[in-house]
Write a protein that holds these residues in place. Sequence first.
Motif, PDB file in Angstrom:
ATOM      1  N   HIS A   1      -0.288  -3.956   5.295  1.00  0.00           N
ATOM      2  CA  HIS A   1      -1.615  -4.135   5.891  1.00  0.00           C
ATOM      3  C   HIS A   1      -2.664  -4.489   4.828  1.00  0.00           C
ATOM      4  CE1 HIS A   1      -2.067   0.574   5.884  1.00  0.00           C
ATOM      5  NE2 HIS A   1      -2.248   0.075   4.687  1.00  0.00           N
TER       6      HIS A   1
ATOM      7  N   CYS B   1       0.851  -1.193   0.000  1.00  0.00           N
ATOM      8  CA  CYS B   1       0.000   0.000   0.000  1.00  0.00           C
ATOM      9  C   CYS B   1       0.889   1.246   0.000  1.00  0.00           C
ATOM     10  CB  CYS B   1      -0.868  -0.037   1.257  1.00  0.00           C
ATOM     11  SG  CYS B   1      -1.964   1.379   1.439  1.00  0.00           S
TER      12      CYS B   1
ATOM     13  N   SER C   1       0.622   3.548   1.944  1.00  0.00           N
ATOM     14  CA  SER C   1       0.932   3.799   3.355  1.00  0.00           C
ATOM     15  C   SER C   1       2.235   3.129   3.776  1.00  0.00           C
ATOM     16  CB  SER C   1      -0.195   3.254   4.250  1.00  0.00           C
ATOM     17  OG  SER C   1      -1.403   3.900   3.964  1.00  0.00           O
TER      18      SER C   1
ATOM     19  N   CYS D   1      -6.977  -3.018   2.192  1.00  0.00           N
ATOM     20  CA  CYS D   1      -6.838  -1.600   2.588  1.00  0.00           C
ATOM     21  C   CYS D   1      -7.264  -0.705   1.431  1.00  0.00           C
ATOM     22  CB  CYS D   1      -5.431  -1.257   3.049  1.00  0.00           C
ATOM     23  SG  CYS D   1      -5.271   0.515   3.370  1.00  0.00           S
TER      24      CYS D   1
HETATM   25 ZN   LIG Z   1      -3.155   0.959   3.214  1.00  0.00          ZN
END
Ligand SMILES: [Zn+2]
Length: 359
Positions: A68, A46, A48, A163
């Motif tokens: 995640h 991701c 993130s 996610c």
């Molecule tokens: Zn994410």
Amino acid sequence: MSIPEKFDAVGVIDYDKWLEPKRFQHTPKALRDNDVDIEVEACGICGSDIHGANGDWGRPYAPLAVGHEIVGKVARVGPKVTKLKVGDRVGVGAQCDSCGDCIRCNKGIENHCRKEVGTYLSYYKDDNTPTQGGYANYVRLNSTFAFKIPDALSSVVAAPLLCGGITGFLPLLTAGVTKGTKVGVSGIGGIGHMTILFAKAMGAEVTAISRNNKKKALAEKLGADNYIATDEEGFDEGYTDLDVIVNTGSSFTEGSFKKLLNLIRPHGRMIFITAPPNDESLELEPGALLASAVSIEGSHIGSPKEIEYMLDFAAKHDIKPWIETIDISEENVSTAWQRMTDGDVQFRFVLTGYDKFFK
Ligand SMILES: [Zn+2]
Ligand SMILES: [Zn+2]
């Protein structure tokens, strides 16, 4: 096979050398009654993960394993787990725990619990154990946040949904998107491309929005009906009537945000779903809101119920994120992070090969 006491992971040892991740071991939190251990099979990368690894969101601890968008098999269940059993194929997203007993948890919106714990870059509230993500052979977490994967979804296809997928899906639900709704998706990347796929499956008229025309052909391939390049002169002529824009971009500088407001109908909405680095902020004069009468709101992953609904929806509508698989190793994680940073992936990496690397 017995579950090891320490879990093996690949992650950041030194934030200044974040592109040189290393293998390390960590001791998971002691197993609680409602926890599960999951043997990881695949994990999406991701955006993130990059923010977490490079220190954009702070440097709370190292080593740090990110990841995640996890899919794997349940390897152990705590004594009070009823929803899952050993062997179930499950997914885990960006949240691994909540208090379970506040007004929000009791309403089923655990993703807004004030004691939410992130799957990585976060601490368990009771004993301050730092959380470690899915670039690891096992993860341990509250079973409330592990979801059965429908048979119709392969593990590598399901991973990015956990996610990125739910993050793009939930604002469409919130905005009541249905046949004919005019949906703008700003940012054609990991989350944006999944948002386009979901919006099309809901019957929306989708306008893909980017700064330039580089992604026009891709957006068409994804099924977008219209395309807007906000750097072009007159970009907002003829398109000033979107019901909602899902803003998946993570940069709000250079006036790009204000340009988007021009594209939304009065009393339409702009929904933010990603967080920029800590040192970026949104520039907004209230006057701009008066003229546009647009509502600005945020959306945060999804609740367990919403994630389960999204997975079912994806299975039913054959939603398939565009992925590139790459086997997990220190070198490959580094390569994938570098290519993500360069925007050189269409559109999601998924780490595979866990059994070989962690054997
Ligand atoms: Zn994410
Ligand atoms: Zn709570």
